[in-house]
Design an enzyme around this catalytic site. Structure first.
Site, mmCIF file in Angstrom:
data_model
loop_
_atom_site.group_PDB
_atom_site.id
_atom_site.type_symbol
_atom_site.label_atom_id
_atom_site.label_comp_id
_atom_site.label_asym_id
_atom_site.label_seq_id
_atom_site.Cartn_x
_atom_site.Cartn_y
_atom_site.Cartn_z
ATOM 1 N N CYS A 1 0.842 -1.202 0.000
ATOM 2 C CA CYS A 1 0.000 0.000 0.000
ATOM 3 C C CYS A 1 0.876 1.251 0.000
ATOM 4 C CB CYS A 1 -0.930 0.019 1.207
ATOM 5 S SG CYS A 1 -0.064 0.263 2.773
ATOM 6 N N ASP B 1 19.387 28.858 -27.732
ATOM 7 C CA ASP B 1 18.114 28.867 -27.006
ATOM 8 C C ASP B 1 18.241 28.254 -25.613
ATOM 9 O OD1 ASP B 1 16.681 29.893 -29.243
ATOM 10 O OD2 ASP B 1 16.587 27.877 -30.098
ATOM 11 N N ASP C 1 15.258 25.184 -30.481
ATOM 12 C CA ASP C 1 16.005 23.989 -30.899
ATOM 13 C C ASP C 1 17.508 24.192 -30.949
ATOM 14 O OD1 ASP C 1 16.231 25.600 -33.199
ATOM 15 O OD2 ASP C 1 16.326 23.832 -34.499
ATOM 16 N N CYS D 1 3.317 1.681 2.746
ATOM 17 C CA CYS D 1 4.568 0.919 2.555
ATOM 18 C C CYS D 1 5.595 1.774 1.813
ATOM 19 C CB CYS D 1 4.302 -0.352 1.761
ATOM 20 S SG CYS D 1 3.223 -1.528 2.575
ATOM 21 N N ASP E 1 11.066 30.331 -30.800
ATOM 22 C CA ASP E 1 12.209 30.702 -31.638
ATOM 23 C C ASP E 1 11.754 30.534 -33.088
ATOM 24 O OD1 ASP E 1 14.944 31.212 -32.378
ATOM 25 O OD2 ASP E 1 15.119 29.061 -32.776
#
Length: 806
Positions: free
Chosen positions: A86, A698, A694, A89, A498
């Site tokens: 559970c 950036d 990308d 635990c 961008d």
């Protein structure tokens, strides 16, 4: 290594290379509570600290050092945790791991039964951590070999099979128990028959509850097993007493009721609930299993001389030439050396259309070859492949914790003791005010409270939704770094894009050239200096001038955000934007000026090429926008999200691209540092900002944004800085990622609401709060069914995410 029992800890340092650095670390550690003494040993690359014995001091010290810009050498690993029953635990095992010497951080996830552990090598090791968990009845699978993974799979299958067998056996014994208890209580020896039927269910089938409860008790802890063992044990023992000594009650004018059927049926219901819960939990990780299943076990390697050999995937090395036949899976990342075909990359990128591959094309592990045969050279193998990185990223994200989970963990940690307290109060209340049957009814009410209370639903509410959400994202080409990113993305109200490679294709092509002097020497010089640059625009120019001959470049300098400067034959040459020309006072002829204005109006980027005095040529470069960019921007705007575009390009080109993409806000001539400042300005206005990019330039803005989203075909630095990665580089996936976040968080809230409401309503009813009003008392068997149903409903609600559309 020092004696850690005396609270001395040695932390290995990274980046501390001078006395000045050591002094900074020393000052930083002065502010950490719990550190009695410390010193930096520069020659040994370590800091020795003496603590007051509080285990929390170690993670605080590590955080303090990292906040100063240095690092502490640690090991981060994920291990499966066994024998958890559970959420309590998970909280208990996490607490044990966190208190082990040398552990910096530990997070135990009940939903995927794993522990993410960061520890100091030398202070502890997986063996010690495993022993610590074994002492309280849990276990840690620390062997990371393929055989160990197969063994773990076998253990899980055996556990499921055992659970299924126990559930069936419990039901078989419980059915006649219920029939006798309801309809045939007056048959001879009814109590003894029920005792005989209940005993194997309670003492054999349900023995695990009692064993685990005893282990918890020895360590002054409690979990769901404690509740089940207490409730069924009390009902069973009370029933035995009433069977053997009925006269005790008869002498007091009371009837000795037995509750054998309640004890057995409760165990049957709880086992049935756990069986259904396990199956549902397995479904939550189906996306990860699907990704892992993309890895073939063997591959066909072509050796020098042309002979083909089948070898296990683990034995494939970088540089090996691999043959892929129609219908086979690509085993590792590589470059096609012969043949052509179409490859299904849908499970990696989320794109349904097969991609054509021919010589020099890149192929990725986990993709599926369609019709043709291919030969390719292995470039990345093992854990370096894109598929392996995706699998690891999904595992990390599914095992991470959302901020809301911290509150749930605190509740789960104290939940069982509170429930036991409520159960005792319930019994006492019934005993005092329950009349002549107060003892019996109080005992049953106490049993019912213990049974109906369910910490599992609370523990499963957040991690199951996170697992399904992260998996859903992965199958759609959206990789999420951690649960916090997923939860935070729902608040995004500004998206900053961008231009190059994000809105546009990122493959610029030279469309126009205008020379003031047609001499071939100038073209040779331009070709030579652009070849030194790594910028995509430079690559386009080099490709266009590929027939020119190279000339030796004496000096070369990148001018950030403007262009390049080089020395050839003792003369200075410039190539870049108009701002660069103005900075060096370069004359721009009218013919050039007019051509540049016309090209920029048509969304073309203009590169100026000059010597020390005047512009010799301009080059017009176009980078068309992606087919899905306009649709993606429109969807973001429809969702009430403000969209901005930032670009280092000129004003006219930026305006044309923004107009074509439907973007209302844009900034041109932006340097990398200015992107970062723009993000900060938006955040100061209390905006939740997502940055999509990308490139290397950036990375700072991606890291600063609340949620950085990297395009998967971009640079490794950009991807590392981001919280999410779009594998295909398709901008349309950004609104999908935000919708996924909102749906996942909505599911978490629903789960937590029902888990809390279930316990808030169920426990008082089980205690008998309705009895004074209408005489209603909840049967322990119904409570057992309700408890099982609560966990199943939470997991099932999370699974709805799998079939929802983005």
């Amino acid at each position: 290594m020092r004696d850690y029992s005396s609270n001395h800890i040695s932390l290995p340092l990274e980046g501390v290379d001078s006395e000045h650095c050591a002094l900074i670390v020393d000052k930083g550690l002065n502010k950490v509570d719990g550190i009695v003494n410390h010193r930096v040993e520069l020659n040994n690359k370590q800091v020795v600290i003496e603590t007051n014995g509080d285990p929390a001091v170690l993670p605080q010290a590590v955080k303090a050092i990292r906040d100063l810009g240095y690092n502490v050498t640690t090991v981060k690993k994920h291990y499966p945790v066994l024998n958890m029953s559970c959420a309590s635990c998970a909280a208990s095992s996490q607490s044990i791991l966190e208190n082990q010497p040398g552990v910096v951080k530990a997070e135990v996830n009940y939903a995927n039964t794993s522990a993410a552990i960061e520890y100091i090598p030398g202070m502890t090791d997986p063996g010690k951590l495993r022993s610590a968990l074994q002492s309280v009845g849990y276990d840690l699978m620390t062997d990371e070999t393929e055989d160990a993974k197969d063994e773990l799979e076998n253990i899980q299958q055996k556990k499921l099979s055992s659970l299924r067998a126990k559930t069936i056996a419990a039901i078989i014994f419980s059915v006649p128990l219920v029939i006798i208890g309801m309809f045939f209580m007056n048959i001879p020896y009814a109590n003894y028959i029920m005792w005989a039927l209940a005993t194997p269910v309670v003492l054999w089938i349900g023995s695990g509850f009692f064993v685990n409860a005893w282990k918890q008790l020895k360590h002054r802890s409690a979990n769901m097993d404690t509740l089940v063992a207490l409730s069924t044990g009390v009902a069973y023992i009370f029933s035995i007493f009433n069977t053997l000594f009925p006269g005790f009650w008869h002498s007091r004018g009371l009837h000795p009721h037995v509750y054998f059927e309640a004890a057995a049926v409760v165990i049957a219901f709880i086992l049935l609930g756990k069986l259904l819960e396990e199956k549902a939990k397995n479904n939550t990780s189906s996306a990860l299993k699907k990704l892992i299943g993309l890895q073939p076990k063997t591959v066909t390697v072509i050796h020098p001389g042309g002979h083909q050999v089948q070898v296990p995937l683990a034995e494939v090395n970088k540089g090996a030439v691999i043959l892929v036949k129609p219908g086979e899976k690509i085993a590792v990342d590589g470059i096609v050396t012969a043949g052509s075909s179409y490859i299904d990359e849908s499970l990696i990128s989320g794109e349904p259309v097969p991609v054509e591959k021919r010589k020099e094309s890149k192929v990725f592990a986990g993709t599926i070859n369609q019709k043709g045969s291919l030969e390719f050279m292995a470039e990345k193998v093992g854990g370096d492949t894109l598929l392996a990185q995706i699998i690891q990223m999904v595992k990390d994200a599914q095992g991470s914790r959302a901020p809301v989970q911290k509150l749930v963990d605190k509740i789960a940690a104290i939940f069982v003791p509170i429930v036991i307290g409520i159960a005792v109060i319930t019994f006492i209340t019934w005993l005092v005010w329950g009349g002549e049957n107060g003892f019996t009814q109080g005992l049953m009410a106490m049993v019912t409270v213990l049974i109906i209370a369910c910490p599992c639903a609370l523990g499963l509410a957040t991690p199951t939704a996170i697992m399904v959400g992260v998996g859903k994202g992965a199958t759609n080409g959206i990789l999420i770094k951690d649960a916090e990113s997923l939860e935070l993305s729902k608040n995004i109200n500004v998206v900053v894009l961008d231009k190059t490679g994000t809105i546009t294709e990122g493959h610029p092509v030279v469309t126009n050239t205008c020379w003031t002097d047609e001499t071939g020497t100038h073209a040779d010089i331009l070709y030579s200096i652009e070849k030194k640059s790594e910028h995509p625009l430079a690559e386009a120019i080099v490709h266009h001038l590929h027939e020119q001959k190279g000339i030796a470049v004496d000096k070369f300098e990148n001018i950030t955000g403007q262009g390049i400067k080089a020395t050839v034959h003792d003369h200075t040459w410039l190539a870049g934007n108009k701002a660069l020309m103005h900075q060096y006072g370069i004359n721009i002829p009218l013919k050039i000026e007019q051509a540049a204005i016309e090209w920029e109006t048509n969304a073309k980027t203009v590169i100026y090429f000059s010597d020390e005095q005047a512009v010799k040529a301009i080059i017009g470069i176009a980078d068309k926008i992606k087919p899905t960019s306009r649709r993606a921007v429109h969807k973001l705007q429809q969702a009430g999200i403000e969209v901005h575009m930032l670009t280092g390009d000129n004003e006219a080109t930026a305006r044309a691209i923004a107009k074509e993409a439907g973007i209302l806000h844009f900034k041109a001539n932006v340097l990398p540092g200015q992107k970062l400042e723009f993000i900060k300005q938006l955040q100061q206005q209390k905006k939740t900002v997502a940055m999509v990019g990308d490139g290397v330039n950036d990375s700072a803005a991606l890291a600063q944004a609340d949620v950085g989203i990297a395009m998967g075909k971009g640079s490794d630095i950009a991807i590392e800085s981001a919280k999410m990665t779009i594998v295909s580089g398709d901008l349309a996936k950004v609104p999908e990622a935000i919708r996924l976040s909102r749906k996942t968080v909505s599911t978490i809230r629903q789960n937590l609401f029902w888990a809390f409401i279930y316990n808030m309503i169920g426990i008082p009813i089980a205690a008998g709060v309705l009895h004074p009003i209408n005489g209603f008392v909840l049967d322990p068997m119904i409570a057992g069914a309700a408890m099982a149903l609560s966990s199943i409903s939470v997991v099932s609600n999370s699974l709805r995410l799998k079939w929802s559309s983005l």
